[in-house]
Design a protein around this motif. Structure first.
Motif, mmCIF file in Angstrom:
data_model
loop_
_atom_site.group_PDB
_atom_site.id
_atom_site.type_symbol
_atom_site.label_atom_id
_atom_site.label_comp_id
_atom_site.label_asym_id
_atom_site.label_seq_id
_atom_site.Cartn_x
_atom_site.Cartn_y
_atom_site.Cartn_z
ATOM 1 N N HIS A 36 0.793 -1.228 0.000
ATOM 2 C CA HIS A 36 0.000 0.000 0.000
ATOM 3 C C HIS A 36 0.828 1.283 0.000
ATOM 4 O O HIS A 36 0.638 2.157 -0.826
ATOM 5 C CB HIS A 36 -0.944 -0.025 1.202
ATOM 6 C CG HIS A 36 -1.937 1.092 1.211
ATOM 7 N ND1 HIS A 36 -2.837 1.283 0.188
ATOM 8 C CD2 HIS A 36 -2.149 2.083 2.104
ATOM 9 C CE1 HIS A 36 -3.570 2.351 0.458
ATOM 10 N NE2 HIS A 36 -3.181 2.856 1.602
ATOM 11 N N ASP A 37 1.757 1.409 0.945
ATOM 12 C CA ASP A 37 2.538 2.647 1.069
ATOM 13 C C ASP A 37 4.007 2.422 0.780
ATOM 14 O O ASP A 37 4.862 3.130 1.299
ATOM 15 C CB ASP A 37 2.366 3.246 2.474
ATOM 16 C CG ASP A 37 1.047 3.997 2.604
ATOM 17 O OD1 ASP A 37 0.670 4.705 1.652
ATOM 18 O OD2 ASP A 37 0.403 3.884 3.652
ATOM 19 N N TRP A 47 -0.915 7.666 -5.318
ATOM 20 C CA TRP A 47 -0.332 7.781 -3.974
ATOM 21 C C TRP A 47 0.180 9.193 -3.700
ATOM 22 O O TRP A 47 -0.091 9.762 -2.641
ATOM 23 C CB TRP A 47 0.798 6.763 -3.797
ATOM 24 C CG TRP A 47 1.388 6.737 -2.426
ATOM 25 C CD1 TRP A 47 0.961 5.989 -1.355
ATOM 26 C CD2 TRP A 47 2.524 7.487 -1.945
ATOM 27 N NE1 TRP A 47 1.749 6.240 -0.257
ATOM 28 C CE2 TRP A 47 2.711 7.142 -0.586
ATOM 29 C CE3 TRP A 47 3.379 8.419 -2.543
ATOM 30 C CZ2 TRP A 47 3.733 7.703 0.189
ATOM 31 C CZ3 TRP A 47 4.394 8.971 -1.770
ATOM 32 C CH2 TRP A 47 4.567 8.610 -0.423
#
Length: 144
Positions: A37-38, A103
């Motif tokens: 995700h990050d 993102w």
């Protein structure tokens, strides 16, 4: 034996896998099903030059930030799975950071922002903080 480190943009820590050999840069995120995700992939080149990336054999929608030798973000572009058109840096870049698509926007990161920790200490061109070191530090903090 993936080469991992943690960089930061503003106050946001970003765990990255580093591609700094010709082979690892050529492969990049090809043939993978997902990207955490990050987390991202940081491409480090040996020199400053105009860079071009494409999405051959890449199935994850990505956003890419092109970064100069001072760590400053030149431009951020979206890239779609399997798209073979070339996305280019606006000016000479020494690095590129690929993250999940959107993102940078979600984190409020813009061109002109600075990425810290790419090379570690100024001019040292080596990681200041590896994931292994970070894990060791965290363990020491928890168990002391």
């Amino acid at each position: 034996s993936r080469n991992n480190r943690i960089i930061s943009i503003g106050s946001i820590p970003v765990p990255v896998e580093v591609a700094e050999t010709e082979e690892s840069r050529a492969v990049g995120l090809m043939n993978r099903d997902s990207l955490a995700h990050d987390e991202g992939m940081l491409f480090i080149f040996d020199d400053m030059d105009e860079r071009g990336f494409w999405m051959k054999n890449t199935r994850i929608p990505l956003s890419i930030a092109f970064i100069d030798d001072q760590g400053q973000i030149l431009n951020i572009e979206d890239m779609n799975p399997y798209d073979q058109s070339t996305v280019r840096s606006r000016g000479n870049a020494q690095c590129a950071l690929e993250m999940n698509q959107g993102w940078f926007g979600r984190k409020g990161i813009l061109p002109g922002d600075t990425v810290e920790g790419i090379w570690g200490e100024a001019g040292a061109k080596k990681p200041a903080l590896t994931l292994d070191n970070l894990r060791r530090i965290i363990k020491e903090e928890i168990y002391r």
